[in-house]
Structure formats: structure tokens, C-alpha cells
Enzyme design. Structure first.
Site, PDB file in Angstrom:
ATOM      1  N   ASP A   9       0.845  -1.192   0.000  1.00 24.78           N
ATOM      2  CA  ASP A   9       0.000   0.000   0.000  1.00 24.78           C
ATOM      3  C   ASP A   9       0.887   1.251   0.000  1.00 24.78           C
ATOM      4  OD1 ASP A   9      -2.354   1.629   0.422  1.00 24.78           O
ATOM      5  OD2 ASP A   9      -1.716   1.781   2.515  1.00 24.78           O
ATOM      6  N   ASP A  11      -0.277   5.157   0.734  1.00 29.50           N
ATOM      7  CA  ASP A  11      -0.551   6.129   1.799  1.00 29.50           C
ATOM      8  C   ASP A  11      -0.745   5.417   3.136  1.00 29.50           C
ATOM      9  OD1 ASP A  11      -0.586   7.583  -0.480  1.00 29.50           O
ATOM     10  OD2 ASP A  11      -2.614   8.395  -0.252  1.00 29.50           O
ATOM     11  N   CYS A  93      -6.209   2.409  -8.201  1.00 27.48           N
ATOM     12  CA  CYS A  93      -7.656   2.509  -8.426  1.00 27.48           C
ATOM     13  C   CYS A  93      -8.053   3.964  -8.180  1.00 27.48           C
ATOM     14  CB  CYS A  93      -8.429   1.594  -7.487  1.00 27.48           C
ATOM     15  SG  CYS A  93     -10.222   1.896  -7.549  1.00 27.48           S
ATOM     16  N   HIS A  95     -11.128   5.230  -8.319  1.00 24.97           N
ATOM     17  CA  HIS A  95     -12.569   5.372  -8.080  1.00 24.97           C
ATOM     18  C   HIS A  95     -12.884   5.607  -6.604  1.00 24.97           C
ATOM     19  CE1 HIS A  95     -12.152   2.672 -11.692  1.00 24.97           C
ATOM     20  NE2 HIS A  95     -12.877   3.661 -12.184  1.00 24.97           N
ATOM     21  N   CYS A 101     -16.620  -0.071  -8.131  1.00 26.42           N
ATOM     22  CA  CYS A 101     -15.813  -0.601  -9.238  1.00 26.42           C
ATOM     23  C   CYS A 101     -15.252  -1.975  -8.869  1.00 26.42           C
ATOM     24  CB  CYS A 101     -14.662   0.363  -9.560  1.00 26.42           C
ATOM     25  SG  CYS A 101     -13.437   0.454  -8.235  1.00 26.42           S
ATOM     26  N   CYS A 103     -11.920  -2.672  -9.280  1.00 22.39           N
ATOM     27  CA  CYS A 103     -10.474  -2.597  -9.070  1.00 22.39           C
ATOM     28  C   CYS A 103     -10.086  -2.021  -7.711  1.00 22.39           C
ATOM     29  CB  CYS A 103      -9.810  -1.781 -10.186  1.00 22.39           C
ATOM     30  SG  CYS A 103     -10.427  -0.092 -10.376  1.00 22.39           S
ATOM     31  N   ASP A 130      -1.736  -0.670   5.872  1.00 20.49           N
ATOM     32  CA  ASP A 130      -2.127  -0.180   7.199  1.00 20.49           C
ATOM     33  C   ASP A 130      -3.620  -0.288   7.465  1.00 20.49           C
ATOM     34  OD1 ASP A 130      -2.540   1.855   5.214  1.00 20.49           O
ATOM     35  OD2 ASP A 130      -2.843   3.300   6.840  1.00 20.49           O
TER      36      ASP A 130
END
Length: 355
Positions: A9, A11, A93, A95, A101, A103, A130
Site C-alpha cells: 500500500d 498512503d 484505483c 474510483h 468498481c 479494481c 495499514d
């Protein structure tokens, strides 16, 4: 070829997530998480490939224009690249949750090719993030998830967990003649639990573990009412397979070993964990048995082991006492194996790129 992959990941994991608006949309908001650079370098060095996967709500819309996203993102990528950290892919992604969605994490659309094209070593690949959505993504992918937290499970702890040597293998082999369970721990010494029903053979197997510097549990039930042939042969096959599995991709091992111990017996052993099975064996015994072990089965054991382990093995002994001659072979093999399985680096010891 299946590879060890880390789906990471962005952020809150690679970089700090602003607690106010949860968007890194200005350069002054960009901050790397503590120890992320040395950790990623070490993980790469140990054979992991890196893939970034992130949800960026409304990216490319008025709520999060690309011109706000790109400067801090590109700077982050430049920093990583300048330090030798490379991501195979950056999966985004754009969205919002309400768009439903296919994804957005934890859905698997973005990582579908890794699941369908045989690109991933599922037993040794992880999602690191996280949020609970990262852990759910890992579950949906059928791999393990690591819940990143700077205090509870930071980058140093993750790196230590994923690069720590724990070379263990379990092999179960069941035939009409034998039932065998073997566990091997190459990076742990200690008392081994060995019971094949052939006392002298148990003693010899213990010599391999003791002088090899590792621990193993061997439980065998065989047709000893007939003779020891199937018990010894099948144990060699199962132990060879267990050693091969425990060695994994063989990255960093010494690969070669040679020992020439001199006591009453002169025993020679040379070993190459090469992926090419072969045995050269020279030993003569005066009697058909040593204790309750058939002396002819000693060669059979090492032949079975070398073929199952896919190694080249040369064994030779001279001496006057059958017990000592037999023991010298197992001791010499154990000492040689200790050298060959020792980890000294992180590269594969082969110019071919595979063992």
C-alpha cells in the site's frame, strides 16, 4: 517463473497519510515512513519483487486533480529509484467507494494477472498495508497479509520477519511398505527425535543431524518383519526430499562442501548441491550387518538421498572396524552438509541462475 512478491500500500504504509484529508496532494505533505528505504532495499536483496497498489479516491476528478497528485507521487518515485528501490508496477484505483468498481481494494481486479498467470509464489508473497482492506485483499488473493503500523509492526520488524532464515520442511511419504514423517530445521540445532525401528540406523541419522548442525524429527514405520530394505531406502528418499525443500531457492548457500576426517577410519566426502543427482561410493565391509543395519543398505541410503535431494555426492572410507567405517560415512556427510547449506550471502551460487 513463480516469484516472491510484495504488494505494498502507498498512503499510510510507504508514505505518511495526512490525518486531515487523507490526500497527499502537495509536496509539503510528502513524508516517507520511518525505515522504509533500508527495509525495502533489504527485502529486494533477499529476492522479493515490489508492487505498489493503492486506492486514490476520485483521482483525475475535481476532488483530486492529476496535477495535484503527480508532483508528490513522482518525487516519491524518484526518491525510491535514487536509492535503488524499484517497483515492478504501480497499480492505482482512481474510483470512489460509491462507484462500486471492480479494481478498488480489497477487490482483486488490479492483481488478477498475478493470480491467473502463475507469476506468484503464493506461499512466500504478502500484502503489506495499514488498513483492514489491505488484509482483506491478501485474503482474497490467497496470500498472507501484514498489518503495517509504525509502532506495532513497523518496517524494521516487517523486514526482519520476512528475511529471517527459517528453513524448515515437512515430508510425509506413505507406501505399502513404509509410512514416513520427516521434519527438518536447517537453521536450528538441538536434540533430534529419530525412530526408524532400526537402532543403528537411528544412530547414523543422528550423526548427520549433529555434525550437520541442524535438527530433524524422523518417524518411520516399515515392514521390518521382512528386512530393513524398504525402511532404509524410503527414509533416504524422504530425507533427501526434505533437505531439498528446506533449502528453498538455495540463495546465499555455500553449495559445496568437502571434508576429510581422520581417526581410525579415513573418510572422504565431497558434496555439490547442484540440482544434478549422482553418487560415487566406495566402502567395503567385512560383515553383512552392523548392529541391526544391513551394510549393503548404507550405499542404497546415500543413493536414494542424493537422487531425492538432487545433489552430487562422493563418499569413500577405509578402516578396520565395520562400525567405525559406517559411522565415518555418516559423520563425514553431516560435516560436509554443514558447509554446503551454510548461508553466506544472498546470491545464487551458480552462473546459470538456477540450481
Amino acid at each position: 517463473m513463480n516469484q516472491k512478491l510484495l504488494f505494498i500500500d502507498r498512503d499510510g504504509t510507504l508514505i505518511t497519510e495526512p490525518p486531515t484529508d487523507f490526500q497527499v496532494d502537495r509536496l509539503d505533505k510528502l513524508a516517507l515512513e520511518t525505515e522504509v528505504i533500508p527495509a525495502l532495499l533489504a527485502l529486494q536483496k533477499s529476492g522479493f519483487r515490489l508492487i505498489m497498489i493503492t486506492n486514490q479516491d476520485g483521482l483525475g476528478t475535481d476532488s483530486f486533480p492529476l496535477e495535484q497528485f503527480e508532483p508528490p507521487h513522482n518525487l516519491m518515485m524518484q526518491i525510491f529509484s535514487s536509492q535503488g528501490i524499484h517497483f515492478d508496477e504501480v497499480l492505482i484505483c482512481p474510483h470512489k467507494p460509491e462507484e462500486n468498481c471492480h479494481c478498488r481494494k480489497p477487490k482483486i481486479k488490479l492483481v488478477e494477472k498475478y493470480l491467473t498467470e502463475g507469476l506468484m509464489d503464493t506461499a512466500n508473497s504478502y500484502v503489506i498495508g495499514d488498513r483492514e482492506t489491505d488484509l482483506q485483499l491478501a485474503k482474497n488473493m490467497g496470500i498472507q497479509g501484514l498489518h503495517y503500523h509504525p509502532k506495532n509492526l513497523g518496517w524494521f520488524a516487517i523486514c526482519e520477519q520476512l528475511t529471517r532464515q527459517d528453513r524448515h520442511a515437512h515430508v510425509q511419504r506413505i507406501t505399502k511398505e513404509t509410512s514416513i514423517n520427516i521434519d527438518v530445521w536447517l537453521d536450528h540445532e538441538g536434540s533430534s527425535d529419530i525412530n526408524t525401528g532400526v537402532g543403528f540406523f537411528d544412530h547414523m541419522l543422528d550423526q548427520i543431524a549433529t555434525h550437520g548442525g541442524f535438527r530433524m524429527h524422523v518417524q518411520v514405520k516399515g515392514d521390518l518383519c521382512i528386512d530393513d530394505h524398504h525402511t532404509v531406502e524410503d527414509t533416504g528418499l524422504a530425507l533427501g526430499e526434505a533437505l531439498k525443500l528446506a533449502l528453498g531457492d538455495k540463495r546465499g548457500i555455500c553449495r559445496f562442501g568437502f571434508v576429510l576426517p581422520m581417526d581410525e577410519c579415513l573418510a572422504r566426502c565431497a558434496l555439490d548441491i547442484s540440482g544434478r543427482p549422482h553418487l560415487e561410493y566406495k566402502a567395503e565391509f567385512k560383515h553383512q550387518r552392523v548392529g541391526d543395519l544391513s551394510t549393503e543398505m548404507i550405499e542404497h541410503f546415500f543413493r536414494s538421498l542424493s537422487y531425492a535431494m538432487a545433489c552430487t555426492l562422493h563418499l569413500k572410507t577405509k578402516g578396520s572396524n565395520d562400525h567405525h567405517r559406517a559411522e565415518s560415512l555418516f559423520k563425514a556427510f553431516g560435516r560436509t552438509l554443514r558447509q554446503a547449506i551454510r548461508v553466506e550471502g544472498d546470491t545464487l551460487p551458480s552462473s546459470k541462475g538456477v540450481l
